[in-house]
Design an enzyme around this catalytic site. Structure first.
Site, PDB file in Angstrom:
ATOM      1  N   HIS A 151       0.716  -1.136  -0.076  1.00 19.13           N
ATOM      2  CA  HIS A 151      -0.056  -0.107   0.055  1.00 19.13           C
ATOM      3  C   HIS A 151       1.057   1.296  -0.034  1.00 19.13           C
ATOM      4  O   HIS A 151       0.796   2.134   1.046  1.00 19.13           O
ATOM      5  CB  HIS A 151      -0.862  -0.145   1.532  1.00 19.13           C
ATOM      6  CG  HIS A 151      -2.271   0.938   1.136  1.00 19.13           C
ATOM      7  ND1 HIS A 151      -1.904   2.189   0.792  1.00 19.13           N
ATOM      8  CD2 HIS A 151      -3.487   0.398   1.728  1.00 19.13           C
ATOM      9  CE1 HIS A 151      -3.095   2.753   0.858  1.00 19.13           C
ATOM     10  NE2 HIS A 151      -4.178   1.657   1.530  1.00 19.13           N
ATOM     11  N   GLU A 252      -0.367   1.366  -5.442  1.00 17.66           N
ATOM     12  CA  GLU A 252      -0.357  -0.175  -4.826  1.00 17.66           C
ATOM     13  C   GLU A 252      -0.105  -1.264  -5.724  1.00 17.66           C
ATOM     14  O   GLU A 252      -0.903  -1.404  -6.716  1.00 17.66           O
ATOM     15  CB  GLU A 252      -1.439  -0.407  -3.856  1.00 17.66           C
ATOM     16  CG  GLU A 252      -1.585   0.623  -3.189  1.00 17.66           C
ATOM     17  CD  GLU A 252      -3.080   0.698  -2.335  1.00 17.66           C
ATOM     18  OE1 GLU A 252      -3.515  -0.626  -1.963  1.00 17.66           O
ATOM     19  OE2 GLU A 252      -3.717   1.854  -2.184  1.00 17.66           O
TER      20      GLU A 252
END
Length: 280
Positions: A151, A252
């Site tokens: 992330h 991500e």
């Protein structure tokens, strides 16, 4: 950790490791969540870490590179984004330009997710480049399913002038509009952007004024998640400043639309690579 070449350090009262490259680039990683907190290259911070992030050794840290495993978001019965980002990891080895941290199944993880596993986050540092590799081993006797997202919060200087190139022609799920769409051009960041793209075959380029960052991911990671909360949602996030959305965008490397199924005794690896593009 006496055999590690990475240097122990305390940041915000949390035990961390700092890895230095001979050219001056550096990366800082917290043992809590195996969370990459900082990547400096050319004397410039390349990741966004919220100044309101919580460092209590239990809460997920806002910014840097959280590891979302074995669940993405609320797509399953586990806590949001799984438990890896809030677990205590162990440094397992490091060299002049690499560092590995590991997380193994434990009574705490088995109470949430009944699978035996070993996970390794490998960090490789090169001049102008950072690579994050995530490996999962199924150490149990039955298959297991998981999702993963690295992330990555990237620090940006000019959100109104920012664009992300390389996703044209890719289908995506627009979580804001709650519909499937097809990308027709570069990704422009106006308002909230929350999308799960089918990963492109070629690397992406994030263009932030004169600064460009090449973003690549392994074929094992089938999706690319792109997120910026925009002003309204950002104002409602307790561990973000009200204007934090102006200084970050998440790109991500992920596998979240369908689970990865890992047979007993099998191993899986996926990676994301970030490269600073030097102007000619």
């Amino acid at each position: 950790m006496s055999d590690l070449q990475a240097r122990p350090e305390v940041f915000q009262n949390q035990p961390c490791l700092r890895l230095h490259h001979a050219n001056g680039d550096a990366v800082l990683v917290a043992l809590h969540g195996a969370h990459v907190l900082s990547w400096t290259s050319g004397g410039v911070e390349r990741l966004y870490l919220s100044p309101e992030a919580v460092f209590d050794g239990a809460t997920a840290i806002r910014g840097g590179v959280p590891v979302c495993f074995p669940q993405f978001n609320m797509r399953g019965p586990l806590p949001k984004h799984g438990f890896a980002r809030t677990s205590a990891w162990t440094a397992s080895g490091s060299g002049e330009d690499w560092l590995e941290l590991q997380l193994h199944s434990s009574p705490a993880t088995l109470a949430l997710w009944p699978h035996a596993f070993s996970a390794t986050l490998r960090i490789d540092l090169a001049p102008g480049a950072l690579e994050l590799g995530f490996t999962v081993q199924n150490t149990g006797a039955q298959p297991l399913d998981f999702a993963l997202a690295l992330h990555t919060y990237l620090r940006v200087q000019d959100l109104p002038g920012l664009d992300l190139r390389g996703l044209a022609g890719q289908p995506y799920w627009d979580d804001v509009a709650q519909t499937d769409r097809l990308e027709t051009d570069v990704v422009i960041f106006e308002g909230e952007v929350d999308r799960v793209y089918q990963a492109a075959a070629e690397p992406l380029t994030l263009v932030d004024g004169p600064v460009q960052l090449r973003i690549d991911q392994s074929p094992e990671l089938a999706e690319t998640v792109v997120w910026n909360p925009g002003p309204t949602k950002c104002a409602a996030i307790a561990d973000m400043p009200f204007d934090g959305f102006k200084h970050m965008v998440c790109v991500e490397a992920a596998h979240v639309n369908t689970p990865v199924t890992l047979a007993a005794g099998a191993e899986w690896t996926g990676w994301q690579r970030l490269i600073v593009v030097t102007p000619d």
